[in-house]
Design a protein around this motif. Structure first.
Motif, PDB file in Angstrom:
ATOM      1  N   ARG A 248      -7.069 -10.484  -9.406  1.00  0.00           N
ATOM      2  CA  ARG A 248      -6.069  -9.549  -9.935  1.00  0.00           C
ATOM      3  C   ARG A 248      -4.943 -10.297 -10.654  1.00  0.00           C
ATOM      4  O   ARG A 248      -4.478  -9.869 -11.709  1.00  0.00           O
ATOM      5  CB  ARG A 248      -5.518  -8.677  -8.819  1.00  0.00           C
ATOM      6  N   ASP A 249      -4.511 -11.424 -10.093  1.00  0.00           N
ATOM      7  CA  ASP A 249      -3.484 -12.236 -10.758  1.00  0.00           C
ATOM      8  C   ASP A 249      -3.989 -12.749 -12.104  1.00  0.00           C
ATOM      9  O   ASP A 249      -3.256 -12.748 -13.093  1.00  0.00           O
ATOM     10  CB  ASP A 249      -3.069 -13.415  -9.869  1.00  0.00           C
ATOM     11  N   SER A 250      -5.240 -13.172 -12.131  1.00  0.00           N
ATOM     12  CA  SER A 250      -5.826 -13.653 -13.390  1.00  0.00           C
ATOM     13  C   SER A 250      -5.932 -12.526 -14.415  1.00  0.00           C
ATOM     14  O   SER A 250      -5.704 -12.738 -15.606  1.00  0.00           O
ATOM     15  CB  SER A 250      -7.206 -14.250 -13.144  1.00  0.00           C
ATOM     16  N   LEU A 251      -6.280 -11.334 -13.948  1.00  0.00           N
ATOM     17  CA  LEU A 251      -6.356 -10.184 -14.858  1.00  0.00           C
ATOM     18  C   LEU A 251      -4.982  -9.867 -15.441  1.00  0.00           C
ATOM     19  O   LEU A 251      -4.855  -9.608 -16.644  1.00  0.00           O
ATOM     20  CB  LEU A 251      -6.926  -8.966 -14.128  1.00  0.00           C
ATOM     21  N   ARG A 252      -3.950  -9.908 -14.598  1.00  0.00           N
ATOM     22  CA  ARG A 252      -2.586  -9.661 -15.100  1.00  0.00           C
ATOM     23  C   ARG A 252      -2.170 -10.733 -16.109  1.00  0.00           C
ATOM     24  O   ARG A 252      -1.589 -10.416 -17.145  1.00  0.00           O
ATOM     25  CB  ARG A 252      -1.596  -9.627 -13.935  1.00  0.00           C
ATOM     26  N   ALA A 253      -2.466 -11.984 -15.796  1.00  0.00           N
ATOM     27  CA  ALA A 253      -2.106 -13.073 -16.700  1.00  0.00           C
ATOM     28  C   ALA A 253      -2.831 -12.940 -18.035  1.00  0.00           C
ATOM     29  O   ALA A 253      -2.240 -13.144 -19.104  1.00  0.00           O
ATOM     30  CB  ALA A 253      -2.424 -14.428 -16.055  1.00  0.00           C
ATOM     31  N   LYS A 254      -4.107 -12.567 -17.986  1.00  0.00           N
ATOM     32  CA  LYS A 254      -4.867 -12.394 -19.233  1.00  0.00           C
ATOM     33  C   LYS A 254      -4.314 -11.221 -20.034  1.00  0.00           C
ATOM     34  O   LYS A 254      -4.209 -11.287 -21.260  1.00  0.00           O
ATOM     35  CB  LYS A 254      -6.352 -12.193 -18.926  1.00  0.00           C
ATOM     36  N   ALA A 255      -3.911 -10.144 -19.337  1.00  0.00           N
ATOM     37  CA  ALA A 255      -3.307  -8.997 -20.024  1.00  0.00           C
ATOM     38  C   ALA A 255      -2.002  -9.420 -20.701  1.00  0.00           C
ATOM     39  O   ALA A 255      -1.719  -8.996 -21.825  1.00  0.00           O
ATOM     40  CB  ALA A 255      -3.060  -7.853 -19.040  1.00  0.00           C
ATOM     41  N   ASP A 256      -1.225 -10.272 -20.043  1.00  0.00           N
ATOM     42  CA  ASP A 256       0.012 -10.773 -20.651  1.00  0.00           C
ATOM     43  C   ASP A 256      -0.282 -11.598 -21.897  1.00  0.00           C
ATOM     44  O   ASP A 256       0.407 -11.481 -22.914  1.00  0.00           O
ATOM     45  CB  ASP A 256       0.807 -11.608 -19.639  1.00  0.00           C
ATOM     46  N   GLU A 257      -1.322 -12.442 -21.825  1.00  0.00           N
ATOM     47  CA  GLU A 257      -1.731 -13.229 -22.995  1.00  0.00           C
ATOM     48  C   GLU A 257      -2.128 -12.302 -24.147  1.00  0.00           C
ATOM     49  O   GLU A 257      -1.794 -12.556 -25.307  1.00  0.00           O
ATOM     50  CB  GLU A 257      -2.911 -14.130 -22.654  1.00  0.00           C
ATOM     51  N   LEU A 258      -2.847 -11.246 -23.826  1.00  0.00           N
ATOM     52  CA  LEU A 258      -3.264 -10.292 -24.858  1.00  0.00           C
ATOM     53  C   LEU A 258      -2.054  -9.591 -25.476  1.00  0.00           C
ATOM     54  O   LEU A 258      -2.031  -9.353 -26.688  1.00  0.00           O
ATOM     55  CB  LEU A 258      -4.245  -9.271 -24.285  1.00  0.00           C
TER      56      LEU A 258
ATOM     57  N   LEU B 206     -14.004 -16.849 -10.624  1.00  0.00           N
ATOM     58  CA  LEU B 206     -13.409 -15.598 -10.160  1.00  0.00           C
ATOM     59  C   LEU B 206     -14.412 -14.583  -9.630  1.00  0.00           C
ATOM     60  O   LEU B 206     -14.083 -13.756  -8.799  1.00  0.00           O
ATOM     61  CB  LEU B 206     -12.599 -14.966 -11.291  1.00  0.00           C
ATOM     62  N   LEU B 207     -15.632 -14.637 -10.125  1.00  0.00           N
ATOM     63  CA  LEU B 207     -16.615 -13.615  -9.771  1.00  0.00           C
ATOM     64  C   LEU B 207     -17.626 -14.097  -8.742  1.00  0.00           C
ATOM     65  O   LEU B 207     -18.760 -13.647  -8.725  1.00  0.00           O
ATOM     66  CB  LEU B 207     -17.350 -13.140 -11.034  1.00  0.00           C
ATOM     67  N   ASP B 208     -17.213 -14.972  -7.873  1.00  0.00           N
ATOM     68  CA  ASP B 208     -18.165 -15.497  -6.905  1.00  0.00           C
ATOM     69  C   ASP B 208     -18.408 -14.553  -5.737  1.00  0.00           C
ATOM     70  O   ASP B 208     -19.188 -14.854  -4.849  1.00  0.00           O
ATOM     71  CB  ASP B 208     -17.745 -16.880  -6.404  1.00  0.00           C
ATOM     72  N   GLY B 209     -17.741 -13.397  -5.742  1.00  0.00           N
ATOM     73  CA  GLY B 209     -18.011 -12.389  -4.730  1.00  0.00           C
ATOM     74  C   GLY B 209     -17.220 -12.542  -3.451  1.00  0.00           C
ATOM     75  O   GLY B 209     -17.337 -11.727  -2.547  1.00  0.00           O
ATOM     76  N   ALA B 210     -16.411 -13.565  -3.320  1.00  0.00           N
ATOM     77  CA  ALA B 210     -15.628 -13.752  -2.100  1.00  0.00           C
ATOM     78  C   ALA B 210     -14.474 -12.766  -2.075  1.00  0.00           C
ATOM     79  O   ALA B 210     -13.687 -12.694  -3.004  1.00  0.00           O
ATOM     80  CB  ALA B 210     -15.103 -15.187  -2.032  1.00  0.00           C
ATOM     81  N   SER B 211     -14.381 -11.984  -1.001  1.00  0.00           N
ATOM     82  CA  SER B 211     -13.346 -10.954  -0.923  1.00  0.00           C
ATOM     83  C   SER B 211     -11.951 -11.553  -0.863  1.00  0.00           C
ATOM     84  O   SER B 211     -10.985 -10.927  -1.280  1.00  0.00           O
ATOM     85  CB  SER B 211     -13.582 -10.051   0.287  1.00  0.00           C
ATOM     86  N   ASP B 212     -11.810 -12.778  -0.348  1.00  0.00           N
ATOM     87  CA  ASP B 212     -10.484 -13.392  -0.275  1.00  0.00           C
ATOM     88  C   ASP B 212      -9.975 -13.822  -1.643  1.00  0.00           C
ATOM     89  O   ASP B 212      -8.815 -14.191  -1.783  1.00  0.00           O
ATOM     90  CB  ASP B 212     -10.481 -14.571   0.699  1.00  0.00           C
ATOM     91  N   GLN B 213     -10.814 -13.765  -2.655  1.00  0.00           N
ATOM     92  CA  GLN B 213     -10.362 -14.119  -4.000  1.00  0.00           C
ATOM     93  C   GLN B 213      -9.936 -12.900  -4.806  1.00  0.00           C
ATOM     94  O   GLN B 213      -9.617 -13.013  -5.974  1.00  0.00           O
ATOM     95  CB  GLN B 213     -11.457 -14.883  -4.736  1.00  0.00           C
ATOM     96  N   ASP B 214      -9.895 -11.737  -4.185  1.00  0.00           N
ATOM     97  CA  ASP B 214      -9.513 -10.528  -4.902  1.00  0.00           C
ATOM     98  C   ASP B 214      -8.107 -10.652  -5.472  1.00  0.00           C
ATOM     99  O   ASP B 214      -7.860 -10.272  -6.610  1.00  0.00           O
ATOM    100  CB  ASP B 214      -9.612  -9.304  -3.989  1.00  0.00           C
ATOM    101  N   ARG B 215      -7.175 -11.183  -4.684  1.00  0.00           N
ATOM    102  CA  ARG B 215      -5.801 -11.343  -5.166  1.00  0.00           C
ATOM    103  C   ARG B 215      -5.766 -12.293  -6.362  1.00  0.00           C
ATOM    104  O   ARG B 215      -5.099 -12.037  -7.355  1.00  0.00           O
ATOM    105  CB  ARG B 215      -4.897 -11.862  -4.053  1.00  0.00           C
ATOM    106  N   GLN B 216      -6.519 -13.383  -6.270  1.00  0.00           N
ATOM    107  CA  GLN B 216      -6.572 -14.341  -7.369  1.00  0.00           C
ATOM    108  C   GLN B 216      -7.155 -13.691  -8.626  1.00  0.00           C
ATOM    109  O   GLN B 216      -6.667 -13.908  -9.734  1.00  0.00           O
ATOM    110  CB  GLN B 216      -7.408 -15.558  -6.975  1.00  0.00           C
TER     111      GLN B 216
END
Length: 140
Positions: A83-93, A71-81
């Motif tokens: 953010r989706d991962s952050l939301r999913a992790k927040a749901d898990e929490l 996720l942190l490879d710096g590619a700007s096109d992965q920003d949506r991915q």
């Protein structure tokens, strides 16, 4: 605009609290990169401090290092991915928080229940039975 001077690995260790071995491991995983060397010592761009803070916060939130490497490879096109991962992790929490809150409440109830012994507390027994496998509950 003048370039910021590079930071020696020892200074990064002092400023972040991460061990040098951790920094080398993170570099091996591709989470961070050194900007060069001075002799045998790694040098880092000053932005490494923010990157390490992000890694620390993400791991504390439950992200695995292999997830972060993707996720942190710096590619700007992965920003949506990301953010989706952050939301999913927040749901898990949220699920974990609800489970832990219920467990805490059961323990507090049991600690304050006047039934003696605690096994005579009907609320406590009902809570315990909810955690038994279904076949054991049915057989009594």
């Amino acid at each position: 605009m003048a370039e910021s001077p590079l930071i020696d690995i020892g200074d990064v260790v002092k400023r972040t609290g991460f061990a040098a071995s951790t920094l080398r491991y993170y570099e091996k995983l591709g989470l961070i990169t050194s900007a060069g060397r001075h002799g045998q010592r790694r040098l880092y761009d000053p932005q490494i401090i923010d990157r390490l803070a992000t890694i620390a916060a993400a791991t504390q939130a439950g992200f695995r290092l292999d997830e972060l490497a993707k996720l942190l490879d710096g590619a700007s096109d992965q920003d949506r991915q990301l953010r989706d991962s952050l939301r999913a992790k927040a749901d898990e929490l949220d699920v974990s928080i609800a489970r832990l809150t219920a467990a805490r409440d059961r323990l507090r109830h049991a600690a304050g229940c006047p039934a003696t012994p605690i096994w005579n507390c009907p609320d406590f027994l009902r809570d315990i039975e909810q955690h038994l496998p279904a076949r054991r509950r049915a057989s009594g």
